[in-house]
Design an enzyme around this catalytic site. Structure first.
Site, PDB file in Angstrom:
ATOM      1  N   LYS A  53       0.839  -1.206   0.000  1.00 47.57           N
ATOM      2  CA  LYS A  53       0.000   0.000   0.000  1.00 47.57           C
ATOM      3  C   LYS A  53       0.873   1.255   0.000  1.00 47.57           C
ATOM      4  O   LYS A  53       0.578   2.235  -0.677  1.00 47.57           O
ATOM      5  CB  LYS A  53      -0.956  -0.036   1.203  1.00 47.57           C
ATOM      6  N   GLN A  97      -5.166  -2.001   9.098  1.00 52.75           N
ATOM      7  CA  GLN A  97      -4.965  -3.326   8.498  1.00 52.75           C
ATOM      8  C   GLN A  97      -5.575  -4.405   9.391  1.00 52.75           C
ATOM      9  O   GLN A  97      -5.271  -4.496  10.573  1.00 52.75           O
ATOM     10  CB  GLN A  97      -3.453  -3.571   8.312  1.00 52.75           C
ATOM     11  N   ASP A 120     -11.687   2.009   3.120  1.00 50.66           N
ATOM     12  CA  ASP A 120     -11.966   0.575   2.956  1.00 50.66           C
ATOM     13  C   ASP A 120     -13.468   0.338   2.755  1.00 50.66           C
ATOM     14  O   ASP A 120     -13.876  -0.757   2.372  1.00 50.66           O
ATOM     15  CB  ASP A 120     -11.528  -0.184   4.220  1.00 50.66           C
TER      16      ASP A 120
END
Ligand code: NAP
Length: 285
Positions: A53, A97, A120
């Site tokens: 990322k 995460q 997300d």
């Protein structure tokens, strides 16, 4: 033989679009775009995802802010950090995460992220928006799958679409996105009866189960679009998908490989969501 859908090529074109738009906004509006990535603990797979990322941020011209926290971090400490990031103007998107260590309630952490920075698209507000079709962010993996289907030129309207898997991050939102594109959608899961017959009726089959090579060629309709979300290990420890590629490619019209299919798309769509977040926060349409 199926045509292979090249996820690397499609993801590169998404990242190029994002990079071009980010450069234009920097030049014309002085907009700087930033993504905060938070990782708790030292899970090796999570570490790899976080590094990827960071690299993607560099490639599209975003700043990335990494917060690598010790596995012993308390839920309260993590929630405090999320609040700090919610208020930080340099940070347009926040990604925590997953999975988190067991002593931390993932739902509490997701709920604490400002929906405007929830790139997300896991926050209940964003999940609800997807249900009513008024979304700003789409969850990265299902959105990536939609781009891959689009790249084949196959029109989803009226097609029988089968999604195997009903997780909140893949299966359920995937089904909604296919429905919004006028697919006739069936969702299958571990209690589904006659899975093979249902799959054999699928013009578009999206598989997100987490079981190596579970879907075999005899379950696939001739000419179908087959999208394999799975990231599994085969008996030799080699990365593979939920679809048995060898037998499936003989039946499918289009198929994604693993690796090189859905995987690269997820990060590209995260960059796209971060760009969208930055534009919305700056009041740019
Ligand atoms: P998950 O939360 O474990 O959900 C798996 C789903 O598969 C569940 O709904 C389960 O049904 C269903 N299932 C399990 N066994 C089945 C069977 N025998 N027949 C039919 N359905 C069955 O998994 P996930 O998070 O959605 O992930 C799925 C796969 O995608 C994993 O391999 C994961 O690593 C991969 N993934 C890849 C990406 C990427 O970027 N490429 C992103 C996310 C996930 P029940 O609900 O009835 O238990």
């Amino acid at each position: 033989m199926a045509q292979i859908i090249d996820g690397k090529a499609v993801s590169s074109s998404v990242k190029e679009e994002v990079a071009a738009e980010a450069a234009r906004l920097k030049e014309e509006k002085g907009l700087k775009i930033g993504l905060a990535v938070v990782i708790v603990g030292d899970d090796p797979a999570s570490r790899v995802y976080v590094n990827n990322k960071k690299k993607a941020c560099e490639a599209v011209g975003f700043q990335s802010f990494e917060y690598a926290l010790d596995a012993s971090t308390t839920q309260e400490q993590l929630l405090d950090l999320v609040q700090v990031l919610n208020r930080d103007d340099r940070v347009n998107g926040i990604l925590v995460q997953l999975p988190l260590p067991k002593h931390i309630d993932e739902k509490a952490v997701i709920d604490a992220i400002s929906p405007d920075k929830d790139v997300d698209a896991f926050h209940p507000v964003n999940v609800g928006k997807i249900m009513i079709g008024e979304y700003s962010f789409l969850p990265c993996t299902p959105a990536g799958v939609m781009r891959l289907i689009e790249s084949t030129g196959v029109d989803i309207t009226g097609k029988n679409c089968v999604v195997i898997g009903r997780s909140n991050i893949v299966g359920k939102p995937q089904a909604m996105l296919l429905l919004q594109k006028n697919g006739t959608v069936t969702i299958c899961h571990s209690k589904t009866k006659n899975l093979k017959e249902i799959c054999l009726n699928a013009d578009i089959l999206v598989v997100a189960i987490g079981r190596a090579k579970f879907v075999t060629g005899d379950m696939i309709k001739e000419g179908a679009v087959v999208i394999d979300v799975g990231m599994d290990r085969d008996e030799n420890g080699k990365l593979c998908g939920d679809v048995d590629f060898e037998s499936a490619e003989k039946k499918a019209g289009y198929i994604t490989p693993v690796p090189g299919g859905v995987g690269p798309m997820t990060i590209a769509m995260l960059m796209k969501n971060t760009l969208t977040a930055a534009k919305q926060q700056a009041g740019i349409e």
